[in-house]
Design a protein around this motif. Sequence first.
Motif, PDB file in Angstrom:
ATOM      1  N   ASP A  46       0.793  -1.225   0.000  1.00  0.00           N
ATOM      2  CA  ASP A  46       0.000   0.000   0.000  1.00  0.00           C
ATOM      3  C   ASP A  46       0.829   1.280   0.000  1.00  0.00           C
ATOM      4  OD1 ASP A  46      -2.647  -1.175   0.138  1.00  0.00           O
ATOM      5  OD2 ASP A  46      -2.078  -1.846   2.137  1.00  0.00           O
ATOM      6  N   GLY A  48       4.434   1.546  -1.305  1.00  0.00           N
ATOM      7  CA  GLY A  48       5.401   1.682  -2.398  1.00  0.00           C
ATOM      8  C   GLY A  48       6.838   1.969  -1.986  1.00  0.00           C
ATOM      9  N   SER A  51       9.493  -0.273  -3.601  1.00  0.00           N
ATOM     10  CA  SER A  51       9.414  -0.441  -5.055  1.00  0.00           C
ATOM     11  C   SER A  51      10.752  -0.887  -5.650  1.00  0.00           C
ATOM     12  CB  SER A  51       9.001   0.880  -5.712  1.00  0.00           C
ATOM     13  OG  SER A  51       7.689   1.232  -5.326  1.00  0.00           O
ATOM     14  N   THR A 105      11.656   8.206  -0.486  1.00  0.00           N
ATOM     15  CA  THR A 105      12.398   8.653  -1.667  1.00  0.00           C
ATOM     16  C   THR A 105      12.926   7.510  -2.547  1.00  0.00           C
ATOM     17  OG1 THR A 105      12.993  10.592  -0.366  1.00  0.00           O
ATOM     18  CG2 THR A 105      14.191  10.255  -2.420  1.00  0.00           C
ATOM     19  N   ALA A 111      10.082   4.133  -8.825  1.00  0.00           N
ATOM     20  CA  ALA A 111       8.804   4.187  -9.543  1.00  0.00           C
ATOM     21  C   ALA A 111       8.827   5.260 -10.625  1.00  0.00           C
ATOM     22  CB  ALA A 111       7.664   4.448  -8.557  1.00  0.00           C
ATOM     23  N   TRP A 130       0.571   7.439 -11.843  1.00  0.00           N
ATOM     24  CA  TRP A 130       1.610   6.407 -11.823  1.00  0.00           C
ATOM     25  C   TRP A 130       2.195   6.273 -10.415  1.00  0.00           C
ATOM     26  CZ3 TRP A 130       3.384   3.169 -15.785  1.00  0.00           C
ATOM     27  CH2 TRP A 130       4.527   2.422 -15.482  1.00  0.00           C
ATOM     28  N   LEU A 131       2.347   7.396  -9.732  1.00  0.00           N
ATOM     29  CA  LEU A 131       2.971   7.403  -8.406  1.00  0.00           C
ATOM     30  C   LEU A 131       1.954   7.288  -7.263  1.00  0.00           C
ATOM     31  CD1 LEU A 131       5.708  10.186  -8.875  1.00  0.00           C
ATOM     32  CD2 LEU A 131       6.007   7.699  -8.943  1.00  0.00           C
ATOM     33  N   ALA A 132       0.689   7.012  -7.602  1.00  0.00           N
ATOM     34  CA  ALA A 132      -0.331   6.967  -6.545  1.00  0.00           C
ATOM     35  C   ALA A 132      -0.056   5.860  -5.533  1.00  0.00           C
ATOM     36  CB  ALA A 132      -1.717   6.801  -7.159  1.00  0.00           C
ATOM     37  N   GLY A 133       0.708   4.857  -5.934  1.00  0.00           N
ATOM     38  CA  GLY A 133       1.031   3.775  -5.006  1.00  0.00           C
ATOM     39  C   GLY A 133       2.261   4.034  -4.169  1.00  0.00           C
ATOM     40  N   ASN A 134       2.793   5.243  -4.255  1.00  0.00           N
ATOM     41  CA  ASN A 134       3.956   5.618  -3.441  1.00  0.00           C
ATOM     42  C   ASN A 134       3.533   6.710  -2.474  1.00  0.00           C
ATOM     43  OD1 ASN A 134       5.264   4.733  -6.254  1.00  0.00           O
ATOM     44  ND2 ASN A 134       6.732   4.393  -4.619  1.00  0.00           N
ATOM     45  N   LEU A 135       3.336   6.338  -1.237  1.00  0.00           N
ATOM     46  CA  LEU A 135       2.896   7.325  -0.256  1.00  0.00           C
ATOM     47  C   LEU A 135       4.059   8.183   0.206  1.00  0.00           C
ATOM     48  CD1 LEU A 135       0.564   5.143   2.014  1.00  0.00           C
ATOM     49  CD2 LEU A 135      -0.041   6.539   0.016  1.00  0.00           C
ATOM     50  N   CYS A 136       3.798   9.477   0.296  1.00  0.00           N
ATOM     51  CA  CYS A 136       4.738  10.398   0.932  1.00  0.00           C
ATOM     52  C   CYS A 136       3.919  11.195   1.924  1.00  0.00           C
ATOM     53  CB  CYS A 136       5.373  11.337  -0.081  1.00  0.00           C
ATOM     54  SG  CYS A 136       6.292  12.679   0.709  1.00  0.00           S
TER      55      CYS A 136
ATOM     56  N   VAL B 682      -3.078  10.362  -1.606  1.00  0.00           N
ATOM     57  CA  VAL B 682      -2.110   9.876  -2.590  1.00  0.00           C
ATOM     58  C   VAL B 682      -1.916  10.974  -3.641  1.00  0.00           C
ATOM     59  CG1 VAL B 682      -2.765   7.482  -2.168  1.00  0.00           C
ATOM     60  CG2 VAL B 682      -3.861   8.730  -4.034  1.00  0.00           C
TER      61      VAL B 682
ATOM     62  N   SER C  98      -2.089  -0.221  -7.209  1.00  0.00           N
ATOM     63  CA  SER C  98      -1.169   0.754  -7.795  1.00  0.00           C
ATOM     64  C   SER C  98      -0.492   0.218  -9.042  1.00  0.00           C
ATOM     65  CB  SER C  98      -0.096   1.054  -6.752  1.00  0.00           C
ATOM     66  OG  SER C  98       0.570  -0.169  -6.431  1.00  0.00           O
ATOM     67  N   THR C  99       0.351   1.059  -9.628  1.00  0.00           N
ATOM     68  CA  THR C  99       1.206   0.618 -10.730  1.00  0.00           C
ATOM     69  C   THR C  99       1.997  -0.620 -10.307  1.00  0.00           C
ATOM     70  OG1 THR C  99       1.510   2.989 -11.122  1.00  0.00           O
ATOM     71  CG2 THR C  99       2.829   1.476 -12.463  1.00  0.00           C
ATOM     72  N   GLN C 100       2.510  -0.592  -9.078  1.00  0.00           N
ATOM     73  CA  GLN C 100       3.292  -1.717  -8.575  1.00  0.00           C
ATOM     74  C   GLN C 100       2.444  -2.984  -8.510  1.00  0.00           C
ATOM     75  OE1 GLN C 100       3.352   1.364  -7.449  1.00  0.00           O
ATOM     76  NE2 GLN C 100       5.347   1.955  -6.682  1.00  0.00           N
ATOM     77  N   MET C 187      -5.831   3.414  -5.006  1.00  0.00           N
ATOM     78  CA  MET C 187      -5.349   2.663  -3.842  1.00  0.00           C
ATOM     79  C   MET C 187      -6.443   2.216  -2.878  1.00  0.00           C
ATOM     80  SD  MET C 187      -2.263   2.520  -4.660  1.00  0.00           S
ATOM     81  CE  MET C 187      -1.586   1.663  -3.244  1.00  0.00           C
TER      82      MET C 187
END
Lengths: 159, 751, 287
Positions: A46, A48, A51, A105, A111, A130-136, B682, C98-100, C187
């Motif tokens: 959830d 990323g 990745s 990061t 990603a 594309w980056l929605a699966g990478n939480l910051c 997100v 996600s993309t992943q 997500m």
Amino acid sequence: MSKIHVTTTINGDPVEYLCDAEDTLLDVLRDHLGLTGSKEGCGTGDCGACSVTVDGRLVCACLMLGAEAAGHEIGTIEGMAKGDQLHPLQQKFIEHAALQCGICTPGILVAAKSLLDHNPDPSEEETRYWLAGNLCRCTGYDKIIRAVLDAAKDMREAS
Amino acid sequence: MALDSKTDTKPQTFKVIGTRPLRPDGIDKVTGRARFGADMSAPGMLVGLVLRSPHAHARIRSIDTSAAEALTGVHAVVTRADFGPLRDEGTADVLDNCMAGDKALYDGHAVAAVAATSGKVARQALKLIKVDYQPLPHVTDVDAAMAPDAPALHEGRADETVPAGMSGNVMARHEFGHGDIDAGLSQADRVLERTYRTEATHQGYIEPHACLATMNSDGQADLWCCTQGHYMVRNTCAAILGLEQGQLRVTASEIGGGFGGKTTVFLEPVALKLSQKSGRPVKMVMSRAEVLRATGPTASSSIDVRIGMTRDGRITAGFAELRYQGGAYPGSPVDMGSMSAFAPYDLENVRTVGFDVVTNRPKQAAYRAPGAPMAAFAVESAIDELARGFGLDPLEVRLKNAAREGTRASYGPTYPAIGLEATLRTAKDHPHWSAPLGPNQGRGVACGFWFNFGGDTCVSLNITPDGTVTLSEGNPDIGGSRASMSMMAAEELGIPYDRVRTVIADTGSLGQNEVTDGSRVTFAVGLATIEAARAAKREMCKRAAQVWGIDEDAVIWEDGAARPAGPNAGQHPPMSLAEIAAIASNTGGPIAGHFEVNAEGAGVSFATHMVDTEVDPDTGAVKILRYTVFQDAGKAVHPSYVEGQFQGGAVQGIGWALNEAYIYGEDGILQNPGFLDYRIPVASDLPMIDTVILEIPNPGHPYGVRGVGETSIVPPLAAVANSVSDAAGVRMTSLPMSPPKLLAAIQSGTS
Amino acid sequence: MQYLSPTTVDDAVRLLSSQTGDCKVLAGGTDLLVRMRSGFAEPDSILDIKRIDELRRIAHDDGGWRVGAAVSGAEMGEHADLVADWPGVVEAVNLIGSTQIQGRATMAGNLCNASPAADSVPAMIAAGAVARIAGPDGIRDIAVTDVPTGPGKTCLKPGEFITSIWLPSRPDRSGDAYLRFIPRTEMDIAVVGCAVALTLDAGGTCTAARVSLGAVAPTAILVDAAADTLIGTTVDDTALDALARACSDAAKPIADKRGTVEFRVHVAGVLAKRAAIIAKTRAGGAP
């Protein structure tokens, strides 16, 4: 219980390791191989932060078994810079202050590189999805998106 | 001498401050080399795991660890019985939260821990621990917990401020304000009374808590952990474990986000105890589920507001009763919520009353401006509703009532120079305010306030023989502070930024440093850095005077070099820092500057946020269309990281307003302990977050710096709610404004 | 735990049948590994089907498409011909995570996970997809509609696993679409999902339709009454309103952390309307 012997390629280097069947690729990278650049933020795919690429395909290392890596090409954050030469994305992330704490990061860079490999000229919206699966949690994504788009522009101009 | 310059508020010109150099830890962090909490290992290391309560509230009759201890590969098992009694009540609560005593107080409360040769063995061992629980009635809602017949968590813990007859779950009552509320309300053309509710939200840092502990039988121990304050970790763990503070060395890892959530301990005392028992280093890392179940979310709240306003927009009185549950132990931030609720306004009649309530939830931890966002949500929503009801411009109404220099704050003090009006005026003149809106779109604004803190700070600045500078500070770099400290040192010394390297020292290398909290670091550590640099400059002037054979008072420091103060001091070519450093050994030895202070004068900070939203009237979905932050930074040391703080705070607030919430079932069990259903924003949820940095110098800092990290999360809850209410045509008074809630409100025409 | 990675379907069947303990089939693993991590699944063995070449293919078959059980969502999304024929099915698969996640997750795995909220399942049902199942008794085909039997439960017998999903040939002037409601833009698990597949005649009248809803019942459901509201119409506003009512009527959801009963019932109708308009446009109908 016997371990599984795996032969694979990581960042271009041939690698062998022994793992338990239930070890994830992330466990293997972090705990067996000392490649701690991939982070575990959730263990459930959830966030990323873990990745990596497998044969060029972006995946979460926490959602893949170490045993599955046999014969594949794994790419991690540790393989992104070439020697002392940062990848343009890495350089732009520093220039744009696109990181605060830095824990997300590595995953975001992996990603984002995967995005630019697929699409050298992404729109802001494509980049965000594309980056929605990478939480910051630090940046609100603003500077991250700007850094990716700026790197993409530079890379297009350089090619 | 040290703080003389604090009163100097004349405009200053800077060479380094205000520029945007690359952060020194950048390459480590983009290459994966930076070492965070879970990235460390030690020879012979064991893996520690925690067994957690599956009950919301239960008496622990007994714990049988014998089968776990007998499992091959298990080297230690600990329960509360392994920890001694503590005298200090606050520390006792911290210990009880780390390892339950006679009761498990919430779903996820730690009850035992094991250390084993692998995670696999440790997981097996946890299953072998038999805990005999007697489930007890539980309560997780703040208003339910205040009911007279509510299940009580602690007997007799309420302090003397709590009126007799209240629920035993009310731990404290706070009151602030001045004037006469009833008299003020009687002058109003309209009095609005509303109840507002917010749910608990988690800080949501991406890095779970992690540590690596080594504790020897002689009482010496070393601890590596991700924390916002390793001195706090040292002092707390030493108290819990009965160690001398000087014998426990804590090293802060890189920290993967904190936002207040890493200002206490969870795993660290347990890891030390496991290490002590096993005689081996022990590493512990939480899962995401553990983070959400057992570390600090913020408080949930229920707030009654009563505000009177004249038809021309003057607030005649403001009253709020704030009820915050802070989980299973006393200490919710309702005091700070009560102090900050009306802080942006100049009011003749203002009063807030706050109740600190315990429930069967994890102990709350600080979350970015703790207590303030919920209070601002309530008050800023009410002001917005009143303003719109009178057909007044919500920014004008706020300007009309805005606090300014000389205003007596609702919580007591009188403000020095502050930036609220500047943020409001800038917002009013900004193109965002006059941009057209489409159908189903709305615009909202809100103001926010945060105190900002200073506190114990200690830095050491060393001049190396080749004329470069190393700066040791004691606060983890959570978002670019190595860069800003290096910048302030470089500015003061008159040397290039890249000649200063800032390191985060361990607890053995510096004196006490307050936790990285209260937006204090750029202010307080910056102030200490400047003063340490000034001390080094004095020493370098002295060395130059010695070389030149003149009085040290006749030497000044300018542009990175010692120079004669005037013609009377004689003709001497300037001596640069590098030149003085090179001869340091011959002029008295190494040169350093250090500074220790309990920093005061942090300088309060204000922000105004403006947000456009679009509501889908058929589904209740909300899209954030445009967002602009206007905030006073005092002086932006590194503007990129100031903008980053503004943006990050705004987005956390957006999450709080729209989708983030702790969801408990009837059984008191947390239903969403993962990033799938604990929904932080997100990338695709958001537009760019525009920022406008205002600089109204803080008179308490040599360069005018104010903390910026926390204020940015105070306005967005209300700003988004005001915008959504505008777009949907219904007033939303309960957060999160999830689609089912918003759709129901739209369909019933009221919230 | 044992890790098994056969290279043929026959070997996979043999291995699966010979396991004494709990053996889980691993395709993309994006559900299984999460369940293992959280302790909800503790298999004695895992049978990875990704080394079986024929399960990694997307191929023309009997006028339609056969999508191997080990084909990832990303691979489906990159297959232009498949996307052209069944855009709704592919967009549903591509909405999973996600993309992943797309790099791993499979349509067959989404089906076998048997979540009532699975995104690809309503789309497959609307498309009339058929699952091919291998087991000790040989190969059998079964309509996707009949595979999930309840939350987390399927009709698969011990020793059986899905080898592929077959999507029928797409009639002329047909289109399909899938929409879901989630609180964020990505997500999340569907709070409600709806797929519509329809065929128009040359005059723009709907001659066939299938409508399926997700997350409003223990399994994704095929709503014949909803399809009936479209057939014989030009999918005009009147028909769309009737469609929405039929879908809301058919929705029998529970209230949970993701949504209330009222919300799901209402939004089922809203999404059906919106999906039908997209499907109609894709079929070449007037927008």
